[in-house]
Design a protein around this motif. Structure first.
Motif, mmCIF file in Angstrom:
data_model
loop_
_atom_site.group_PDB
_atom_site.id
_atom_site.type_symbol
_atom_site.label_atom_id
_atom_site.label_comp_id
_atom_site.label_asym_id
_atom_site.label_seq_id
_atom_site.Cartn_x
_atom_site.Cartn_y
_atom_site.Cartn_z
ATOM 1 N N MET A 133 0.672 -1.177 -0.121
ATOM 2 C CA MET A 133 -0.116 -0.029 -0.165
ATOM 3 C C MET A 133 0.940 1.262 0.100
ATOM 4 S SD MET A 133 -2.717 1.197 2.659
ATOM 5 C CE MET A 133 -3.062 2.854 3.199
ATOM 6 N N SER A 134 0.564 2.107 -1.042
ATOM 7 C CA SER A 134 1.602 3.234 -1.110
ATOM 8 C C SER A 134 0.783 4.536 -0.591
ATOM 9 C CB SER A 134 1.769 3.846 -2.431
ATOM 10 O OG SER A 134 0.937 3.977 -3.363
ATOM 11 N N SER A 135 1.455 5.681 0.002
ATOM 12 C CA SER A 135 1.028 6.767 0.532
ATOM 13 C C SER A 135 1.674 7.802 0.425
ATOM 14 C CB SER A 135 0.660 6.497 2.031
ATOM 15 O OG SER A 135 0.502 7.736 2.694
ATOM 16 N N PRO A 136 1.436 9.191 0.128
ATOM 17 C CA PRO A 136 1.975 10.159 -0.102
ATOM 18 C C PRO A 136 2.675 10.694 1.306
ATOM 19 C CG PRO A 136 -0.113 10.994 0.034
ATOM 20 C CD PRO A 136 -0.135 9.159 -0.223
ATOM 21 N N TRP A 137 2.332 10.024 2.340
ATOM 22 C CA TRP A 137 2.804 10.426 3.739
ATOM 23 C C TRP A 137 3.967 9.785 4.168
ATOM 24 C CZ3 TRP A 137 0.933 14.709 6.516
ATOM 25 C CH2 TRP A 137 -0.358 15.322 5.920
ATOM 26 N N TYR A 138 4.427 8.734 3.571
ATOM 27 C CA TYR A 138 5.684 8.087 4.179
ATOM 28 C C TYR A 138 6.190 7.406 3.017
ATOM 29 C CZ TYR A 138 2.147 4.196 4.783
ATOM 30 O OH TYR A 138 1.092 3.188 4.275
ATOM 31 N N SER A 139 7.411 6.870 3.171
ATOM 32 C CA SER A 139 8.158 5.996 2.159
ATOM 33 C C SER A 139 8.442 4.614 3.024
ATOM 34 C CB SER A 139 9.627 6.698 1.818
ATOM 35 O OG SER A 139 9.211 7.811 1.319
ATOM 36 N N VAL A 140 8.148 3.788 2.105
ATOM 37 C CA VAL A 140 8.525 2.481 2.848
ATOM 38 C C VAL A 140 10.001 1.689 1.686
ATOM 39 C CG1 VAL A 140 7.808 -0.081 3.165
ATOM 40 C CG2 VAL A 140 6.184 2.085 3.400
ATOM 41 N N TYR A 141 10.935 1.760 2.359
ATOM 42 C CA TYR A 141 12.154 1.266 1.666
ATOM 43 C C TYR A 141 12.119 -0.088 1.653
ATOM 44 C CZ TYR A 141 13.240 6.179 2.078
ATOM 45 O OH TYR A 141 13.095 7.840 2.036
ATOM 46 N N ALA A 142 11.762 -0.922 2.586
ATOM 47 C CA ALA A 142 11.962 -2.282 2.419
ATOM 48 C C ALA A 142 10.463 -2.827 2.724
ATOM 49 C CB ALA A 142 12.883 -2.565 3.369
ATOM 50 N N PRO A 143 9.604 -2.917 1.797
ATOM 51 C CA PRO A 143 8.177 -3.376 1.942
ATOM 52 C C PRO A 143 8.134 -4.607 2.491
ATOM 53 C CG PRO A 143 8.258 -2.627 -0.304
ATOM 54 C CD PRO A 143 9.915 -2.471 0.279
ATOM 55 N N ARG A 144 7.432 -4.921 3.694
ATOM 56 C CA ARG A 144 7.257 -6.319 4.408
ATOM 57 C C ARG A 144 5.664 -6.223 4.491
ATOM 58 N NH1 ARG A 144 12.643 -5.175 7.891
ATOM 59 N NH2 ARG A 144 13.891 -5.725 6.376
ATOM 60 N N PRO A 145 4.967 -6.690 3.741
ATOM 61 C CA PRO A 145 3.411 -6.696 4.149
ATOM 62 C C PRO A 145 3.151 -7.577 5.272
ATOM 63 C CG PRO A 145 4.025 -6.881 1.715
ATOM 64 C CD PRO A 145 5.232 -7.065 2.338
ATOM 65 N N HIS A 198 11.051 18.209 -1.035
ATOM 66 C CA HIS A 198 11.311 17.646 -2.498
ATOM 67 C C HIS A 198 10.716 16.315 -2.751
ATOM 68 C CE1 HIS A 198 13.057 17.479 -6.259
ATOM 69 N NE2 HIS A 198 13.618 16.200 -5.995
ATOM 70 N N GLY A 199 9.929 16.195 -3.709
ATOM 71 C CA GLY A 199 9.252 14.933 -4.039
ATOM 72 C C GLY A 199 7.911 14.840 -3.518
ATOM 73 N N TRP A 200 7.145 15.774 -2.447
ATOM 74 C CA TRP A 200 6.221 15.512 -2.028
ATOM 75 C C TRP A 200 4.751 16.097 -2.841
ATOM 76 C CZ3 TRP A 200 1.738 16.380 1.230
ATOM 77 C CH2 TRP A 200 1.371 15.567 2.050
ATOM 78 N N HIS A 201 3.908 16.155 -2.328
ATOM 79 C CA HIS A 201 2.736 16.946 -3.052
ATOM 80 C C HIS A 201 2.965 18.553 -2.941
ATOM 81 C CE1 HIS A 201 0.725 17.612 0.852
ATOM 82 N NE2 HIS A 201 0.765 16.126 0.870
ATOM 83 N N PRO A 202 2.081 19.391 -3.684
ATOM 84 C CA PRO A 202 2.460 20.630 -3.529
ATOM 85 C C PRO A 202 1.972 21.504 -2.194
ATOM 86 C CG PRO A 202 0.741 20.138 -4.950
ATOM 87 C CD PRO A 202 1.119 19.000 -4.861
ATOM 88 N N ALA A 236 -3.129 16.798 11.220
ATOM 89 C CA ALA A 236 -3.268 16.402 9.769
ATOM 90 C C ALA A 236 -2.618 14.985 9.689
ATOM 91 C CB ALA A 236 -2.167 17.349 9.101
ATOM 92 N N LEU A 237 -1.484 14.526 10.623
ATOM 93 C CA LEU A 237 -0.998 13.375 10.528
ATOM 94 C C LEU A 237 -1.941 12.449 11.031
ATOM 95 C CD1 LEU A 237 2.662 14.311 11.891
ATOM 96 C CD2 LEU A 237 2.151 13.286 9.623
ATOM 97 N N ALA A 238 -2.777 12.821 12.136
ATOM 98 C CA ALA A 238 -3.771 11.787 12.768
ATOM 99 C C ALA A 238 -4.721 11.626 11.626
ATOM 100 C CB ALA A 238 -4.165 12.408 13.944
ATOM 101 N N SER A 239 -5.212 12.492 10.802
ATOM 102 C CA SER A 239 -6.147 12.183 10.008
ATOM 103 C C SER A 239 -5.514 11.488 8.760
ATOM 104 C CB SER A 239 -6.594 13.659 9.280
ATOM 105 O OG SER A 239 -7.432 13.498 8.384
ATOM 106 N N ALA A 240 -4.521 11.665 8.222
ATOM 107 C CA ALA A 240 -3.741 10.956 7.068
ATOM 108 C C ALA A 240 -3.418 9.492 7.413
ATOM 109 C CB ALA A 240 -2.581 11.561 6.775
ATOM 110 N N LEU A 241 -3.019 9.143 8.802
ATOM 111 C CA LEU A 241 -2.529 7.827 9.167
ATOM 112 C C LEU A 241 -3.476 6.963 10.137
ATOM 113 C CD1 LEU A 241 1.232 8.895 10.426
ATOM 114 C CD2 LEU A 241 0.421 8.090 8.042
ATOM 115 N N GLY A 242 -4.386 7.833 10.395
ATOM 116 C CA GLY A 242 -5.421 7.216 11.410
ATOM 117 C C GLY A 242 -6.000 5.715 10.747
#
Length: 258
Positions: free
Chosen positions: A1-13, A54-58, A71-77
Motif C-alpha cells: 500500500m503506497s501513501s504520499p505521507w511516508y516512504s517504505v524502503y523495504a516493504p514487508r506486507p 522535495h518530491g512531496w505533493h504541492p 493532519a498526521l492523525a487524519s492521514a495515518l489514522g
C-alpha cells in the motif's frame, strides 16, 4: 500500500509491527532509508514524508505543531493497527508527541511505544531557536550556535539554499510548541534516547519524560551529539529492535530502564 505521507524502503506486507519514523528539522524521510534493512522481517519501517519537502505533493509545509499533528492523525489514522511504534528525532519527536495527543483526541489507536530522541518535553527555549523572520545570515548564524543542523548542510551553499526554506518552516513550527505543566501523563510507554555530548537537548534532562508518562522506560545513552541517530545508526536500530520486541511481546518488565 503506497501513501504520499511516508516512504517504505523495504516493504514487508506480512510484518507484525510497523515503525513510523519522523525526521528532525530540515530532514526528510531519506534520513531513515538505511534503517529499513537493519530491521528484522517482523518489522516494517514507514518514514514520514512531511509537506513542503522535495518530491512531496504541492501542499505547503507545516508551520504549527498542533495543526501538523491533527493532519498526521487524519492521514495515518485509517491504517494505524496495533501494535505500531512512533520514533521521532528532535522536531520529529515533538511531532510524534503531539501526534499521540491528537490520536487521543480523535480516539484512534495509540502506539505500543513512543521513542523520543533528542527532544525535551519542555521543548527548547524560544529565544534559542532561529526566527524565520531573520535574514538568511542571522538565521544561519543562530543555527550554527544552536547546533541542531548538520554542519555539512550549513557549509554547502547549494545544499543550504535548497534546505533553508524547509528549515525556516520547521523552526517556525518548533516555536509554536508550548509546554504545559500538569497535564495528564501519556498512557503510552516512553523511551528517551540521547547523545552524551548533545548541547541542544542535554541527555541529563531527557529523564524528565518520566513525569509525563505512566511508564517511563528510561534513557538510552549513545556516543555523539544531537545527531547520534545518524552517527550511531547500527546501535540505535539495535536498541529500537530490542525495545519493540519486548513491548510487543508483552514483557515490558524486561525492558532496560537505564
Amino acid at each position: 500500500m503506497s501513501s504520499p505521507w511516508y516512504s517504505v524502503y523495504a516493504p514487508r506486507p506480512a510484518a507484525s509491527v510497523r515503525l513510523y519514523c519522523l525526521p528532525c528539522a530540515g530532514g526528510g524521510s531519506t534520513m531513515f532509508r538505511a534503517w529499513a534493512d537493519r530491521l528484522p522481517p517482523t518489522m516494517e519501517l514507514r518514514a514520514i514524508r512531511l509537506p513542503g519537502r522535495h518530491g512531496w505533493h504541492p501542499e505547503p509545509p507545516f508551520t504549527d505543531c498542533t495543526v501538523a499533528a491533527d493532519a498526521l492523525a487524519s492521514a495515518l489514522g485509517p491504517e494505524l493497527r496495533p501494535p505500531y511504534v512512533l520514533f521521532g528525532h528532535s522536531m520529529g519527536a515533538l511531532l510524534a508527541h503531539q501526534l499521540i495527543l491528537a490520536l487521543e483526541r480523535h480516539r484512534l489507536p495509540l502506539p505500543a511505544l513512543y521513542v523520543s530522541a533528542s527532544w525535551l518535553v519542555e521543548g527548547i527555549p524560544i529565544e534559542r531557536l532561529p526566527d524565520p523572520a531573520d535574514s538568511d545570515e542571522q538565521f544561519v548564524e543562530t543555527l550554527r550556535h544552536l547546533g541542531g543542523v548538520p554542519p555539512e548542510v550549513l557549509s554547502d551553499p547549494e545544499v543550504l539554499a535548497f534546505t533553508l526554506p524547509v528549515l525556516r518552516s520547521d523552526f517556525g513550527l518548533c516555536r509554536t510548541y508550548t509546554y504545559r505543566a500538569g497535564g495528564n501523563p501519556l498512557s503510552v510507554p516512553v523511551r528517551a534516547m540521547g547523545g552524551v555530548a548533545d548541547g541542544v537537548t542535554p541527555i541529563e534532562r531527557m529523564a524528565r519524560w518520566r513525569h509525563h508518562t505512566r511508564r517511563f522506560l528510561g534513557t538510552r545513552r549513545f556516543p555523539g551529539d544531537h545527531f547520534f541517530v545518524r552517527d550511531q545508526a547500527d546501535e540505535v536500530v539495535a536498541a529500537l529492535v530490542d525495545d519493540i520486541t519486548a513491548v510487543t511481546a508483552g514483557s515490558q518488565s524486561a525492558l532496560p530502564t537505564s
